[in-house]
Design a protein around this motif. Structure first.
Motif, short mmCIF file in Angstrom:
data_model
loop_
_atom_site.label_atom_id
_atom_site.label_comp_id
_atom_site.label_asym_id
_atom_site.label_seq_id
_atom_site.Cartn_x
_atom_site.Cartn_y
_atom_site.Cartn_z
N TYR A 1 53.88 -39.04 18.52
CA TYR A 1 52.88 -40.21 18.40
C TYR A 1 53.58 -40.93 17.33
O TYR A 1 54.46 -40.75 16.44
CB TYR A 1 51.62 -39.44 17.77
N ILE A 2 53.24 -42.40 17.59
CA ILE A 2 54.03 -43.34 16.83
C ILE A 2 53.13 -44.23 15.98
O ILE A 2 51.85 -44.34 16.37
CB ILE A 2 54.51 -44.53 17.72
N TYR A 3 53.40 -44.54 14.63
CA TYR A 3 52.49 -44.93 13.73
C TYR A 3 52.19 -46.58 14.22
O TYR A 3 53.15 -47.18 14.74
CB TYR A 3 53.44 -45.42 12.36
N GLU A 4 51.20 -46.94 14.28
CA GLU A 4 50.67 -48.19 14.66
C GLU A 4 50.09 -49.19 13.67
O GLU A 4 49.98 -50.20 13.87
CB GLU A 4 49.84 -48.21 15.79
N GLY A 5 49.54 -48.71 12.60
CA GLY A 5 48.83 -49.55 11.66
C GLY A 5 48.16 -48.65 10.56
O GLY A 5 48.08 -47.24 10.38
N VAL A 6 47.56 -49.30 9.71
CA VAL A 6 46.66 -48.81 8.66
C VAL A 6 45.19 -49.36 8.48
O VAL A 6 45.17 -50.60 8.59
CB VAL A 6 47.60 -48.55 7.29
N TYR B 1 38.14 -44.37 -2.34
CA TYR B 1 38.44 -44.84 -1.05
C TYR B 1 39.98 -44.24 -0.43
O TYR B 1 40.73 -44.38 -1.29
CB TYR B 1 38.22 -46.60 -0.94
N TYR B 2 40.23 -44.19 0.73
CA TYR B 2 41.19 -43.52 1.27
C TYR B 2 41.61 -44.50 2.62
O TYR B 2 40.90 -44.97 3.25
CB TYR B 2 40.98 -42.27 1.81
N ASP B 3 42.88 -44.63 2.45
CA ASP B 3 43.44 -45.40 3.87
C ASP B 3 43.47 -44.51 5.07
O ASP B 3 43.42 -43.08 4.75
CB ASP B 3 44.83 -45.80 3.58
N VAL B 4 43.31 -44.95 6.19
CA VAL B 4 43.55 -44.11 7.59
C VAL B 4 44.70 -44.72 8.08
O VAL B 4 44.71 -45.93 8.38
CB VAL B 4 42.22 -44.38 8.23
N ILE B 5 45.63 -43.86 8.59
CA ILE B 5 46.72 -44.01 9.52
C ILE B 5 46.26 -44.01 11.07
O ILE B 5 45.76 -43.11 11.42
CB ILE B 5 47.84 -43.15 9.18
N LEU B 6 46.67 -44.99 11.54
CA LEU B 6 46.58 -45.16 13.22
C LEU B 6 47.89 -44.78 13.83
O LEU B 6 48.79 -45.32 13.44
CB LEU B 6 45.94 -46.58 13.54
N MET B 7 47.74 -43.87 14.85
CA MET B 7 48.97 -43.60 15.54
C MET B 7 48.51 -43.50 17.00
O MET B 7 47.36 -43.54 17.48
CB MET B 7 49.53 -42.17 15.13
N TYR B 8 49.64 -43.78 18.11
CA TYR B 8 49.22 -43.55 19.45
C TYR B 8 50.63 -42.86 20.09
O TYR B 8 51.54 -42.79 19.59
CB TYR B 8 49.20 -45.01 19.96
N LYS B 9 50.15 -42.65 21.36
CA LYS B 9 51.17 -42.11 22.29
C LYS B 9 50.97 -42.60 23.61
O LYS B 9 49.70 -42.65 24.17
CB LYS B 9 51.15 -40.49 22.29
N GLU B 10 51.94 -42.96 24.26
CA GLU B 10 51.90 -43.72 25.74
C GLU B 10 52.11 -42.56 26.77
O GLU B 10 53.31 -41.74 26.33
CB GLU B 10 52.58 -44.81 26.04
N HIS B 11 51.64 -42.35 27.76
CA HIS B 11 51.95 -41.52 29.07
C HIS B 11 53.25 -42.20 29.55
O HIS B 11 53.17 -43.26 29.98
CB HIS B 11 50.71 -41.27 29.87
N LEU B 12 54.20 -41.47 29.56
CA LEU B 12 55.39 -41.92 30.31
C LEU B 12 55.52 -41.68 31.73
O LEU B 12 55.03 -40.86 32.29
CB LEU B 12 56.67 -41.41 29.76
#
Length: 183
Positions: free
Chosen positions: A152-157, A172-183
């Protein structure tokens, strides 16, 4: 989208996994899911610290009519290892969000990886999705590293996204967004 009560797959360790759809849980299983979810080891990383029983059972009822959310209780070798979910399923744009929590009462190793393998199989192979996304509290370093190791790759906060009350103070807390693409 019709859901199966019980699905069996094999994970990367070639151990059979049974996945029970939340819409088909017994009363005992539904209570176990709530107990796992509210366990301090799990609840500390969730958006809401505690789920009330009535809220939980209402949620389970609502799932029967909602094709955009799927939740499973996963079992390996007759032991419940945790919960996995696909939410915000969008078949037109081929993406969804994943969620995982492991059973804190289960001593098995690689529970998270096993649940993730199941979710990725459901998403990429069965639903034909292209991308999976996730949200993780910025303070949950262990989970962030786990997701990075599994591709999974970092994509934002999302800054100051979650408010939690600690004693008499709202933090208050930050939330990290991550993603993974199907290859």
């Amino acid at each position: 989208m019709k859901s199966l009560a019980l699905q069996t797959t094999e994970d990367s360790h070639n151990q059979e996994i049974e996945a029970k759809d939340f819409t088909q849980l017994t009363q005992e299983e539904a209570h176990l899911v709530l107990e796992m979810r509210n366990h301090p080891q799990i609840a500390q990383w969730m958006y809401s610290e505690r789920i009330l029983p009535q809220t939980h059972f209402d949620f389970l009822k609502q799932l029967k009519d909602d094709a955009s959310r799927r939740y499973w209780l996963l079992c390996q070798e007759n032991e419940y290892i945790g919960v996995g979910s696909l939410t915000r399923i969008n078949l037109a744009h081929k993406h969804a969000f994943i969620g995982i929590y492991t059973n804190p009462f289960c001593a098995k190793v690689f529970k998270g990886r096993t649940i993730l393998n199941f979710l990725e199989s459901q998403a990429f192979e069965h639903l034909g999705l292209h991308t999976l996304h996730l949200e993780v509290l910025s303070t949950n370093i262990k989970a962030r590293k786990f997701y990075e190791r599994t591709g999974y790759i970092y994509e934002g906060v999302l800054h100051n996204f979650i408010a939690q009350k600690e004693k008499d103070t709202r933090r208050y807390y930050d939330v990290i967004l991550m993603y993974k693409e199907h290859l």
